[in-house]
Design an enzyme around this catalytic site. Sequence first.
Site, PDB file in Angstrom:
ATOM      1  N   LYS A 130      12.437 -20.546   6.156  1.00 31.91           N
ATOM      2  CA  LYS A 130      12.367 -19.124   6.524  1.00 31.91           C
ATOM      3  C   LYS A 130      11.464 -19.012   7.745  1.00 31.91           C
ATOM      4  O   LYS A 130      10.428 -19.702   7.819  1.00 31.91           O
ATOM      5  CB  LYS A 130      11.808 -18.340   5.337  1.00 31.91           C
ATOM      6  CG  LYS A 130      11.746 -16.835   5.528  1.00 31.91           C
ATOM      7  CD  LYS A 130      11.279 -16.138   4.252  1.00 31.91           C
ATOM      8  CE  LYS A 130      11.232 -14.629   4.402  1.00 31.91           C
ATOM      9  NZ  LYS A 130      10.829 -13.957   3.137  1.00 31.91           N
ATOM     10  N   SER A 155      13.746 -10.197   1.552  1.00 32.88           N
ATOM     11  CA  SER A 155      13.709 -10.442   2.974  1.00 32.88           C
ATOM     12  C   SER A 155      14.190 -11.840   3.358  1.00 32.88           C
ATOM     13  O   SER A 155      14.417 -12.098   4.530  1.00 32.88           O
ATOM     14  CB  SER A 155      12.271 -10.265   3.483  1.00 32.88           C
ATOM     15  OG  SER A 155      11.415 -11.214   2.865  1.00 32.88           O
ATOM     16  N   SER A 158      11.570 -11.142  -2.692  1.00 32.04           N
ATOM     17  CA  SER A 158      12.372 -11.669  -1.579  1.00 32.04           C
ATOM     18  C   SER A 158      12.961 -13.060  -1.762  1.00 32.04           C
ATOM     19  O   SER A 158      13.720 -13.515  -0.907  1.00 32.04           O
ATOM     20  CB  SER A 158      11.561 -11.644  -0.294  1.00 32.04           C
ATOM     21  OG  SER A 158      11.480 -10.331   0.167  1.00 32.04           O
TER      22      SER A 158
HETATM   23  N1  GLN Z   1      11.580  -5.536  -0.799  1.00 36.68           N
HETATM   24  C1  GLN Z   1      10.181  -5.741  -0.883  1.00 36.68           C
HETATM   25  C2  GLN Z   1       9.482  -5.183   0.323  1.00 36.68           C
HETATM   26  O1  GLN Z   1      10.151  -4.777   1.222  1.00 36.68           O
HETATM   27  C3  GLN Z   1       9.859  -7.191  -1.079  1.00 36.68           C
HETATM   28  C4  GLN Z   1       9.865  -7.974   0.165  1.00 36.68           C
HETATM   29  C5  GLN Z   1       9.357  -9.373  -0.043  1.00 36.68           C
HETATM   30  O2  GLN Z   1       9.309  -9.879  -1.161  1.00 36.68           O
HETATM   31  N2  GLN Z   1       8.953 -10.001   1.045  1.00 36.68           N
HETATM   32  O3  GLN Z   1       8.288  -5.124   0.376  1.00 36.68           O
END
Ligand code: GLN
Length: 483
Positions: free
Chosen positions: A76, A151, A175
């Site tokens: 990532k 994400s 995410s």
């Molecule tokens: N959807 C969550 C957020 O936008 C989690 C994102 C994540 O785990 N990086 O904060």
Amino acid sequence: MHQMTLAEIARGLADKKFSSEELTKVLLARITRLDPQLNSFISLTEDLAIEQAKAADARRANGESGALLGAPIAHKDLFCTQGIRTSCGSKMLDNFKAPYDATVVAKLAAAGAVTLGKTNMDEFAMGSANESSWYGAVKNPWNLEHVPGGSSGGSAAAVAARLLPAATATDTGGSIRQPAAFTNLTGLKPTYGRVSRWGMIAYASSLDQGGPLARTAEDCAILLQGMAGFDPNDSTSIDEPVPDYSASLGESLQGLRIGVPKEYFSAGLDPRIAELIQNSIQQLQKLGAVIKEISLPNMQHAIPAYYVIAPAEASSNLSRFDGVRFGHRCENPENLIDLYKRSRGEGFGAEVQRRIMVGAYALSAGYYDAYYLKAQKIRRLVKNDFMAAFNEVDIILGPTTPNPAWKLGAKNSDPVAAYLEDVYTITANLAGLPGLSMPAGFVDGLPVGVQLLAPYFQEGRLLNVAHQYQLNTDWHTRTPTGF
Ligand code: GLN
């Protein structure tokens, strides 16, 4: 060749059926041919990949072995990679070449993993759809009109489309697990502190945790083995021995106590997902598990608490991107304030700016007690709910998401609608617990995930339950058409 899992690749390499260099070339060609449909990569690292593959082949020829030796993966794009662009999905870091490798990257490289590239992601890991990336949205290989989740949407789409067997990802509020659910993968968010955050660009430091995304629990065990462990460079890393995760995969589920929280089956859950979750419960019962209804009474407060704490930490973490020390710098600033304002205004996208404002507001003198402190108290209540539940059960089971992957653009005009989709995943981050999502069936041709949560450092238990389930089901083997 592209259909092989990490475990199969390890066997093939050990049996000299192919070399890492051959496999790497096949996968790089496949990425070049198919990724334009998905946009799952921000950078391809072909030269590095070939070099690492050749080195891994040489190490094998010298008698070395290991499940990751010569295994192709991707990172990532928030894991720092020395000399390679590390963008975090943001224009702010478009020209940032990290001066060092993240601990996770260094550990996997030392184990012989081959880095094919850096995967697309929501900007600074903020999002649930991978639509906030400055490099454009990622498409779901199961239906190109739908989002892959976020994400870590790039890592998920790439692995689901068989562009590579596994990838690293991070999970601050879901995410890893949510994109795993949306793309028919197995994804594990480890216990907070299990995997080093050093060199992992911070979103919300008390919640962020790196982990594996792959097609099977067996492969997650292999990748986690290479990522986990104490790191003196990360003060929140925990000095706890790392068990042999692959060795924990053979245990029977006879007598395993599974807790199913009654709050999980409320009005917000798609009834078709509820049915698939019930099917997975029955499957685990057949394998000997015992089901018990439990309660997580403070779950309803978790989303508001998370969406105060995460932006608060983000507003602080992202202050370093000011155009002076780090990040994009605007042209011809009039003075220092103008430089800050325009650099940050140009470098950050809308969702990131929204969260910085929410976080700075929640931390400001007049509102700290009302919002930030209150959210921290809720966080403790959420953790206490889990501690009470784990006195009675070994794992907790439920849906990973209330709905399957939505259409691209469907939630763009209403950020709160997207935040609500995190309802099942964020509690594990607030409590610091490990969680896993695995494939449980399909709704309208789109994958659905079932989530398992366990007590601290019981990643092996999660992987074993998922592996036993996968030995008796074939959802995880389904391949999206066209890939
Ligand atoms: N959807 C969550 C957020 O936008 C989690 C994102 C994540 O785990 N990086 O904060």
